[in-house]
Write a protein that holds these residues in place. Structure first.
Motif, PDB file in Angstrom:
ATOM      1  N   THR A  59      54.975  30.050  13.911  1.00  0.00           N
ATOM      2  CA  THR A  59      54.977  28.647  14.315  1.00  0.00           C
ATOM      3  C   THR A  59      54.780  28.505  15.813  1.00  0.00           C
ATOM      4  N   ALA A  60      55.518  29.310  16.583  1.00  0.00           N
ATOM      5  CA  ALA A  60      55.395  29.248  18.037  1.00  0.00           C
ATOM      6  C   ALA A  60      53.981  29.586  18.486  1.00  0.00           C
ATOM      7  N   MET A  61      53.371  30.574  17.842  1.00  0.00           N
ATOM      8  CA  MET A  61      52.008  30.959  18.189  1.00  0.00           C
ATOM      9  C   MET A  61      51.007  29.855  17.870  1.00  0.00           C
ATOM     10  N   ASP A  62      51.214  29.198  16.736  1.00  0.00           N
ATOM     11  CA  ASP A  62      50.335  28.083  16.385  1.00  0.00           C
ATOM     12  C   ASP A  62      50.429  26.978  17.429  1.00  0.00           C
ATOM     13  N   LEU A  63      51.643  26.674  17.853  1.00  0.00           N
ATOM     14  CA  LEU A  63      51.830  25.634  18.863  1.00  0.00           C
ATOM     15  C   LEU A  63      51.194  26.025  20.191  1.00  0.00           C
ATOM     16  N   PHE A  64      51.322  27.310  20.537  1.00  0.00           N
ATOM     17  CA  PHE A  64      50.701  27.790  21.770  1.00  0.00           C
ATOM     18  C   PHE A  64      49.184  27.615  21.697  1.00  0.00           C
ATOM     19  N   THR A  65      48.606  27.965  20.568  1.00  0.00           N
ATOM     20  CA  THR A  65      47.167  27.846  20.393  1.00  0.00           C
ATOM     21  C   THR A  65      46.708  26.390  20.487  1.00  0.00           C
ATOM     22  N   GLU A  66      47.503  25.490  19.899  1.00  0.00           N
ATOM     23  CA  GLU A  66      47.152  24.073  19.960  1.00  0.00           C
ATOM     24  C   GLU A  66      47.167  23.546  21.388  1.00  0.00           C
ATOM     25  N   GLU A  67      48.147  23.973  22.173  1.00  0.00           N
ATOM     26  CA  GLU A  67      48.279  23.458  23.524  1.00  0.00           C
ATOM     27  C   GLU A  67      47.339  24.147  24.513  1.00  0.00           C
ATOM     28  N   PHE A  68      47.105  25.442  24.293  1.00  0.00           N
ATOM     29  CA  PHE A  68      46.274  26.204  25.223  1.00  0.00           C
ATOM     30  C   PHE A  68      45.205  26.965  24.435  1.00  0.00           C
ATOM     31  N   PRO A  69      44.226  26.267  23.900  1.00  0.00           N
ATOM     32  CA  PRO A  69      43.270  26.887  22.963  1.00  0.00           C
ATOM     33  C   PRO A  69      42.410  27.987  23.559  1.00  0.00           C
ATOM     34  N   ASP A  70      42.244  28.019  24.870  1.00  0.00           N
ATOM     35  CA  ASP A  70      41.391  29.037  25.482  1.00  0.00           C
ATOM     36  C   ASP A  70      42.184  30.227  26.030  1.00  0.00           C
ATOM     37  N   ALA A  71      43.497  30.185  25.887  1.00  0.00           N
ATOM     38  CA  ALA A  71      44.343  31.241  26.460  1.00  0.00           C
ATOM     39  C   ALA A  71      44.523  32.399  25.482  1.00  0.00           C
ATOM     40  N   GLU A  72      44.722  33.588  26.028  1.00  0.00           N
ATOM     41  CA  GLU A  72      45.051  34.780  25.253  1.00  0.00           C
ATOM     42  C   GLU A  72      46.463  35.218  25.604  1.00  0.00           C
ATOM     43  N   LEU A  73      47.208  35.625  24.599  1.00  0.00           N
ATOM     44  CA  LEU A  73      48.589  36.053  24.836  1.00  0.00           C
ATOM     45  C   LEU A  73      48.640  37.350  25.626  1.00  0.00           C
ATOM     46  N   ILE A  74      49.566  37.393  26.596  1.00  0.00           N
ATOM     47  CA  ILE A  74      49.786  38.620  27.362  1.00  0.00           C
ATOM     48  C   ILE A  74      51.230  39.118  27.248  1.00  0.00           C
ATOM     49  N   GLU A  75      52.131  38.278  26.748  1.00  0.00           N
ATOM     50  CA  GLU A  75      53.528  38.704  26.614  1.00  0.00           C
ATOM     51  C   GLU A  75      54.259  37.820  25.621  1.00  0.00           C
ATOM     52  N   ILE A  76      55.164  38.437  24.856  1.00  0.00           N
ATOM     53  CA  ILE A  76      56.041  37.726  23.939  1.00  0.00           C
ATOM     54  C   ILE A  76      57.473  38.134  24.234  1.00  0.00           C
ATOM     55  N   GLU A 118      47.597  30.127  39.226  1.00  0.00           N
ATOM     56  CA  GLU A 118      47.168  31.479  39.564  1.00  0.00           C
ATOM     57  C   GLU A 118      47.242  32.373  38.337  1.00  0.00           C
ATOM     58  N   ASN A 119      46.281  33.259  38.225  1.00  0.00           N
ATOM     59  CA  ASN A 119      46.173  34.151  37.087  1.00  0.00           C
ATOM     60  C   ASN A 119      46.268  35.596  37.577  1.00  0.00           C
ATOM     61  N   ASP A 120      47.174  36.383  36.972  1.00  0.00           N
ATOM     62  CA  ASP A 120      47.349  37.778  37.389  1.00  0.00           C
ATOM     63  C   ASP A 120      46.345  38.717  36.720  1.00  0.00           C
ATOM     64  N   ASN A 121      45.470  38.162  35.892  1.00  0.00           N
ATOM     65  CA  ASN A 121      44.440  38.955  35.207  1.00  0.00           C
ATOM     66  C   ASN A 121      45.027  40.140  34.433  1.00  0.00           C
ATOM     67  N   GLU A 122      46.087  39.875  33.687  1.00  0.00           N
ATOM     68  CA  GLU A 122      46.683  40.912  32.858  1.00  0.00           C
ATOM     69  C   GLU A 122      45.903  41.060  31.558  1.00  0.00           C
ATOM     70  N   ARG A 123      46.053  42.206  30.913  1.00  0.00           N
ATOM     71  CA  ARG A 123      45.328  42.468  29.681  1.00  0.00           C
ATOM     72  C   ARG A 123      45.914  41.660  28.534  1.00  0.00           C
ATOM     73  N   ALA A 124      45.031  41.136  27.686  1.00  0.00           N
ATOM     74  CA  ALA A 124      45.476  40.416  26.500  1.00  0.00           C
ATOM     75  C   ALA A 124      46.071  41.383  25.482  1.00  0.00           C
ATOM     76  N   LEU A 125      47.033  40.924  24.717  1.00  0.00           N
ATOM     77  CA  LEU A 125      47.620  41.749  23.668  1.00  0.00           C
ATOM     78  C   LEU A 125      46.625  41.930  22.522  1.00  0.00           C
ATOM     79  N   PRO A 126      46.499  43.141  22.001  1.00  0.00           N
ATOM     80  CA  PRO A 126      45.572  43.402  20.887  1.00  0.00           C
ATOM     81  C   PRO A 126      46.191  42.995  19.556  1.00  0.00           C
ATOM     82  N   LEU A 127      46.298  41.700  19.321  1.00  0.00           N
ATOM     83  CA  LEU A 127      47.059  41.189  18.185  1.00  0.00           C
ATOM     84  C   LEU A 127      46.534  41.657  16.841  1.00  0.00           C
TER      85      LEU A 127
END
Length: 202
Positions: A59-76, A118-127
């Motif tokens: 559910t949390a991931m779905d909400l994140f996707t809805e709010e930030f559709p172009d973002a990739e997860l880097i930490e949970i 600002e973006n730290d350019n961290e690697r996206a998680l390989p979900l």
């Protein structure tokens, strides 16, 4: 970032018999694994039987996707707040910004959201390649042999390398036993389930 990538993290599940109370109350250690293999194989094929924590995370991931559709997860980051309820914080980034979303499972809503220019350019998680959170919990509790999981963090660990010298994406897990005041911290490779480190605080 595709919503289907998020689903991969929580789509698999282990048998409810592996946990007493599962995640609806607290995540408890289970040491009897005599039927683990057969039961796990059966339930993994049925994607509708996954734990409440996995559902909350989904559910949390779905909400994140809805709010930030172009973002990739880097930490949970997940914390057990009280019996059956969790605080789930997701951090992601796009080409320019970093985003945080904080989901309270008791209130069943987003309680905080932030955007950092600002973006730290961290690697996206390989979900797509990760073990499910239920599988990681079973590994952690089997290794510890006691207690309940109270904290989870998933991110890249630049201090841990795989066989090819590449950084590993890892779960940092904290397990506590309030009755005996014992604690254990584990680091688990998120792709393979290998135990990378374990520290006891008796």
């Amino acid at each position: 970032m595709k919503k289907s990538n998020f689903k991969q993290l929580v789509s698999l599940s282990l048998s409810a018999s592996l946990f007493v109370g599962v995640f609806g109350t607290v995540v408890m250690a289970q040491t009897d694994s005599s039927k683990e293999s057969t039961e796990t194989e059966t339930v993994i094929k049925d994607e509708e039987h996954f734990s409440p924590l996995a559902e909350y995370l989904n559910t949390a991931m779905d909400l994140f996707t809805e709010e930030f559709p172009d973002a990739e997860l880097i930490e949970i980051d997940i914390e057990l707040e009280k019996e059956g309820h969790y605080d789930i914080q997701l951090t992601g980034q796009d080409s320019q910004h970093e985003y945080e979303l904080d989901y309270d499972t008791e209130k069943e809503k987003v309680i905080e959201r932030e955007t950092d220019r600002e973006n730290d350019n961290e690697r996206a998680l390989p979900l797509d390649d990760l073990l499910s959170i239920d599988e990681i919990n079973e590994i952690a509790l089997t290794e510890a042999g006691f207690g309940e999981i109270t904290e989870w963090t998933l991110d890249w660990d630049n201090d841990e390398d795989d066989d090819e010298g590449q950084a590993l994406v890892c779960w940092d897990i904290k397990i506590e036993d309030k009755d005996s005041n014992r604690e254990v911290a584990l680091e688990i490779a998120a792709l393979t389930g290998d135990i990378l480190s374990i520290e006891h605080d008796d």
